[in-house]
Write an enzyme that holds these catalytic residues in place. Structure first.
Site, PDB file in Angstrom:
ATOM      1  N   GLU A  88       0.872  -1.164   0.000  1.00 48.25           N
ATOM      2  CA  GLU A  88       0.000   0.000   0.000  1.00 48.25           C
ATOM      3  C   GLU A  88       0.918   1.225   0.000  1.00 48.25           C
ATOM      4  OE1 GLU A  88      -2.673   0.225   3.330  1.00 48.25           O
ATOM      5  OE2 GLU A  88      -3.453   2.175   2.678  1.00 48.25           O
TER       6      GLU A  88
ATOM      7  N   ARG B 185       4.670 -12.701   9.682  1.00 46.83           N
ATOM      8  CA  ARG B 185       5.373 -11.460   9.371  1.00 46.83           C
ATOM      9  C   ARG B 185       6.639 -11.369  10.206  1.00 46.83           C
ATOM     10  NH1 ARG B 185       3.282  -6.340   9.567  1.00 46.83           N
ATOM     11  NH2 ARG B 185       1.444  -7.094   8.502  1.00 46.83           N
TER      12      ARG B 185
ATOM     13  N   LYS C 264       3.896   0.676   9.728  1.00 47.53           N
ATOM     14  CA  LYS C 264       4.100   1.940   9.014  1.00 47.53           C
ATOM     15  C   LYS C 264       3.496   3.120   9.768  1.00 47.53           C
ATOM     16  CE  LYS C 264       2.882   0.108   5.064  1.00 47.53           C
ATOM     17  NZ  LYS C 264       2.446  -0.063   3.675  1.00 47.53           N
TER      18      LYS C 264
END
Ligand code: ATP
Ligand code: MG
Length: 586
Positions: free
Chosen positions: A60, A285, A295
């Site tokens: 993204e 992850r 983020k």
């Protein structure tokens, strides 16, 4: 949403292992396949996707890429490459308010820098908005989606909990024609933000909350970085991702574990639409000790100026690591070593640091630099005289050749390499003691000069001219070899020494509902003025050096000027010389 899961505290076990949880060894460690590679191999055997392997990396564009993304990039591009397949780069740009073109450019640069290539397969989810809209109408027409007028708060209330079923929306049984009309008017901009949503009609009693009539479209009067003001309704991630995969004929859609319970929804949309069906696969992850990876948190660090930017060398962004002196090879090596697993765990930061050391040890030329200079005067070396001594550029690589370093009567050594009153285990310079100066001579400390405050400001030494190159013809040994620079020839330069950005292994572990920022390490950056051997004045960004005994260094790509480099320390050394000193001789 993604970061709801707290990091596990690091343990010694974490520190040493090279896998991250399920005990799947890294490919390197014996060629065993990880669980995703096994699934792909199985699909190839059964011919499930006509033996195609087509993956995608779907960032993204709402921030810079970080080391966690590198894991996903290596996995997706690596899997495709291993099977002669393809990997797309697809920007998952469904949220207009947080996304920017600058992020798109930084992400493209970082993926390329890591060594991967999407050729002509650069896609944007926003390119599919027309198709997605059509598919939404298709579901409405099939009685599988409805326009809901509940406010966001009411929607949440109706949703139920993990232990209680949800309640049907009062708008759930709207007629198809009314739903179509309202959805078209949503698109036409007739309603304000949040007034209505389009929802899938699935099952409000499903044990999986994602299946309780999830929102497909929301109203957002916001400009999009690519579609401008064309749309005021935007599809949700879940209504976008699987269909984008389908349109691109992705075979294996690899995502992180928190999407595991979104997979039934991924499958539902694709089945109801009757379109090509990729396989979603989830993996753990990456989390690292002493780091945050979300983020949202990285953005806060940048916006609140706790760091100098996304590319601050203390950030574990790809651009930060690059500026710090990490190489793509080291990052790929790291991703290889940590492997791919199905359970979340935290990898020790030491594993990352070991990867860059392993890479730079082979390629970085050695130089001498003194970061905390103490003046040494060689009393029996003639004033005004100097000579060039030969120094090896890389003891592990003969091809790297040699260079000359100037030697003269006045030198700098590292302040910590001298002690006036040394304890037993201190083998370096002390009054009356002889040590070797690397590539030069053996010197003996004869006197100590102090200032009014009683601090040592200069050492007086003598050298033995018979020991040029570092060894004595009579075979006598010394217990330490020190690095040094010639004072009149040295170039002064700013050197930046880094420590972890956070002071604790798990920065998200904050007592009393505090903030992760409370765990920032106030000593993560130290700037010193070093005295460097003259050849380093010409160093330029993109070059890597080992400053002997001090670590790996690279010129800063932002603040260096031609002829005036500013150095970043990439990482310290494993203390290779400590061993040498214990053995008593180099
Ligand atoms: P964040 O939680 O930091 O916002 P994200 O998952 O929303 O991360 P995306 O830009 O959506 O970030 O991620 C792009 C791809 O990278 C996704 O497939 C995602 O699963 C993967 N990814 C993101 N973070 C990690 C991580 N820490 N480890 C492995 N893969 C990751
Ligand atoms: Mg995401």
């Amino acid at each position: 949403m993604a970061s709801a899961k707290p990091n596990k505290p690091d343990t010694e076990k974490d520190a040493s292992k090279m896998t991250d949880g399920a005990g799947e060894p890294a490919a390197e460690a014996g060629g065993k396949l990880n669980f995703i590679e096994k699934l792909v191999a199985e699909d190839n055997k059964t011919g499930r996707f006509d033996r195609r392997v087509h993956t995608r990396f779907p960032p993204e564009p709402n921030g810079f890429l970080h080391i966690g993304h590198a894991k996903s990039i290596c996995l997706n591009f690596g899997l495709a490459a291993a099977h002669g397949g393809l990997c797309n780069l697809r920007f998952d740009d469904t949220n207009p308010t947080k996304e920017e073109e600058a992020y798109v450019e930084s992400i493209k640069r970082d993926v390329r820098w890591l060594g991967f290539d999407w050729d002509d397969r650069l896609y944007f989810a926003s390119d599919y908005f027309d198709q997605l809209y059509e598919w939404a109408e298709q579901l409405i027409t099939a009685g599988k989606a409805y326009v809901c007028d509940l406010t966001p708060e009411q929607t949440r209330e109706h949703r139920g909990t993990l232990t209680e079923p949800g309640r049907n929306s009062p708008f759930r049984d709207r007629a198809v024609a009314e739903n179509l009309d309202l959805f078209r008017r949503m698109k036409a901009g007739e309603f304000p933000d949040g007034a209505r949503t389009l929802r899938a009609k699935i099952d409000m009693a499903s044990p999986n909350l994602n299946m309780r009539d999830p929102v497909m479209y929301r109203i957002m009067h916001a400009s999009h970085h690519r579609t401008g003001d064309k749309w005021c309704i935007y599809p949700m991630y879940d209504f976008t991702h699987g269909q984008s995969d389908s349109l691109e004929r992705i075979t294996h859609s690899i995502c992180t574990l928190e999407f595991e319970n979104h997979r039934p929804l991924y499958d539902w949309y694709i089945e109801e639409l009757g379109i090509y069906h990729p396989q979603q696969i989830e993996f753990a992850r990456l989390s690292l000790t002493y780091a945050v990876m979300s983020k949202r948190k990285l953005l806060r660090l940048v916006e609140e100026k706790h760091v100098s930017g996304w590319d601050d060398p203390r950030m574990l962004t790809i651009s930060g690591l690059r500026r710090r002196g990490y190489t793509p090879e080291a990052i790929r090596l790291f991703c290889d070593r940590i492997g791919v697993a199905k359970f979340n765990s935290t990898v020790d930061m030491g594993v990352l640091e070991l990867s860059i050391r392993d890479d730079l040890n082979a390629r970085a030329e050695r130089r001498m630099a003194v970061l905390d200079p103490l003046k040494v005067v060689i009393e029996n070396y003639p004033e005004g005289q100097s000579e060039q001594l030969e120094a090896v550029n890389n003891p592990g690589d003969e091809g790297a050749g040699v260079r000359s370093v100037p030697f003269s009567r006045e030198l700098y050594i590292e302040r910590e390499d001298f002690m006036e009153d040394p304890p037993k285990k201190f083998f370096r310079l002390a009054p009356g003691r002889e040590v070797r100066l690397r590539y030069a001579y053996m010197v003996t400390c004869t006197d100590v000069v102090k200032n009014a405050a009683g601090e040592v400001v200069e050492l007086r030494c003598t050298y033995d001219p018979e020991t040029r190159g570092g060894s004595a013809p009579d075979g006598r040994k010394v217990k330490a070899t020190l690095h040094w620079v010639s004072a009149p020839d040295a170039v002064a330069a700013e050197v930046r020494l880094y420590d972890h950005l956070f002071a604790v292994p798990n920065p998200d572990d904050v007592p009393d509902g505090g903030d992760f920022l409370a765990n920032l390490n106030p000593h993560s950056l130290e700037r010193v003025t070093g005295q460097l051997e003259p050849s380093l004045a010409a160093a330029t960004p993109g070059e890597f050096f080992q400053f002997e005994r001090l670590g790996y260094f690279t010129p800063d790509s932002v603040d260096s000027k031609p002829g005036r480099p500013v150095f970043n320390r990439t990482t310290t050394l494993r203390d290779t010389w400590a061993k040498v000193q214990k053995q008593g001789d180099a």
